[in-house]
Design a protein around this motif. Sequence first.
Motif, PDB file in Angstrom:
ATOM      1  N   GLU A 214       0.829  -1.214   0.000  1.00  0.00           N
ATOM      2  CA  GLU A 214       0.000   0.000   0.000  1.00  0.00           C
ATOM      3  C   GLU A 214       0.863   1.262   0.000  1.00  0.00           C
ATOM      4  O   GLU A 214       0.565   2.222  -0.713  1.00  0.00           O
ATOM      5  CB  GLU A 214      -0.957   0.007   1.186  1.00  0.00           C
ATOM      6  N   GLU A 215       1.929   1.276   0.783  1.00  0.00           N
ATOM      7  CA  GLU A 215       2.822   2.445   0.801  1.00  0.00           C
ATOM      8  C   GLU A 215       3.459   2.673  -0.561  1.00  0.00           C
ATOM      9  O   GLU A 215       3.586   3.811  -1.013  1.00  0.00           O
ATOM     10  CB  GLU A 215       3.918   2.260   1.866  1.00  0.00           C
ATOM     11  N   ALA A 216       3.866   1.589  -1.227  1.00  0.00           N
ATOM     12  CA  ALA A 216       4.464   1.713  -2.564  1.00  0.00           C
ATOM     13  C   ALA A 216       3.456   2.265  -3.561  1.00  0.00           C
ATOM     14  O   ALA A 216       3.799   3.092  -4.415  1.00  0.00           O
ATOM     15  CB  ALA A 216       5.005   0.366  -3.034  1.00  0.00           C
ATOM     16  N   ILE A 217       2.203   1.838  -3.458  1.00  0.00           N
ATOM     17  CA  ILE A 217       1.154   2.360  -4.336  1.00  0.00           C
ATOM     18  C   ILE A 217       0.941   3.843  -4.065  1.00  0.00           C
ATOM     19  O   ILE A 217       0.900   4.659  -4.993  1.00  0.00           O
ATOM     20  CB  ILE A 217      -0.171   1.581  -4.147  1.00  0.00           C
ATOM     21  N   LYS A 218       0.814   4.212  -2.799  1.00  0.00           N
ATOM     22  CA  LYS A 218       0.573   5.612  -2.429  1.00  0.00           C
ATOM     23  C   LYS A 218       1.754   6.511  -2.830  1.00  0.00           C
ATOM     24  O   LYS A 218       1.569   7.702  -3.054  1.00  0.00           O
ATOM     25  CB  LYS A 218       0.310   5.744  -0.926  1.00  0.00           C
ATOM     26  N   ALA A 219       2.948   5.940  -2.960  1.00  0.00           N
ATOM     27  CA  ALA A 219       4.134   6.697  -3.376  1.00  0.00           C
ATOM     28  C   ALA A 219       4.259   6.794  -4.892  1.00  0.00           C
ATOM     29  O   ALA A 219       5.187   7.413  -5.399  1.00  0.00           O
ATOM     30  CB  ALA A 219       5.393   6.051  -2.790  1.00  0.00           C
ATOM     31  N   THR A 220       3.320   6.196  -5.611  1.00  0.00           N
ATOM     32  CA  THR A 220       3.339   6.175  -7.080  1.00  0.00           C
ATOM     33  C   THR A 220       2.216   7.067  -7.588  1.00  0.00           C
ATOM     34  O   THR A 220       1.049   6.654  -7.614  1.00  0.00           O
ATOM     35  CB  THR A 220       3.186   4.728  -7.596  1.00  0.00           C
ATOM     36  N   ASN A 221       2.551   8.295  -7.972  1.00  0.00           N
ATOM     37  CA  ASN A 221       1.539   9.282  -8.342  1.00  0.00           C
ATOM     38  C   ASN A 221       0.544   8.782  -9.380  1.00  0.00           C
ATOM     39  O   ASN A 221      -0.653   9.069  -9.276  1.00  0.00           O
ATOM     40  CB  ASN A 221       2.194  10.575  -8.848  1.00  0.00           C
ATOM     41  N   ASP A 222       1.011   8.055 -10.382  1.00  0.00           N
ATOM     42  CA  ASP A 222       0.133   7.605 -11.462  1.00  0.00           C
ATOM     43  C   ASP A 222      -1.028   6.731 -10.979  1.00  0.00           C
ATOM     44  O   ASP A 222      -2.095   6.709 -11.600  1.00  0.00           O
ATOM     45  CB  ASP A 222       0.915   6.804 -12.510  1.00  0.00           C
ATOM     46  N   ILE A 223      -0.831   6.004  -9.884  1.00  0.00           N
ATOM     47  CA  ILE A 223      -1.855   5.045  -9.437  1.00  0.00           C
ATOM     48  C   ILE A 223      -2.240   5.199  -7.972  1.00  0.00           C
ATOM     49  O   ILE A 223      -3.004   4.390  -7.446  1.00  0.00           O
ATOM     50  CB  ILE A 223      -1.412   3.585  -9.700  1.00  0.00           C
TER      51      ILE A 223
END
Length: 139
Positions: A12-21
């Motif tokens: 979840e942290e990696a997703i939240k750190a990825t602006n596109d998604i």
Amino acid sequence: MARKKTNKQSFEEAIKATNDIASGFRVGLQALGANSSVIKAKNNRNINGSVDIDATTNSLYPQASRWDYTVGYEEYAYFVEVHPANTSNINEMIHKKEWLENWLNIHAPELEKIKAKAPYYWVPSGRVAILKTSLNFGK
């Protein structure tokens, strides 16, 4: 099999750190909608969430051959493409995987860092009709 977790970001942290998604994170397999039935996990409690990469990045990359989904399992990222599996689809799938790898390197480095050892899965959306001779690349 997933690797043992070390000091790294959660899925979840990696997703939240990825602006596109970042806005596309969903609990469990919710992002896969009707395709959620294609995922069979050993333990559903280890599913960390999912993102519909295709839908979430459609407006950013409308002409690209975008990959469908990412799913977190035991805090590792797996990438799932639900697509027809015919000989005529092989080049299309190659382009989708190339797009995904480039996108991960350029736009999603935190997701790239938590990628599983065997992260890419092509799940047939119907029957498989791929000729054996079409898989002899470079021969």
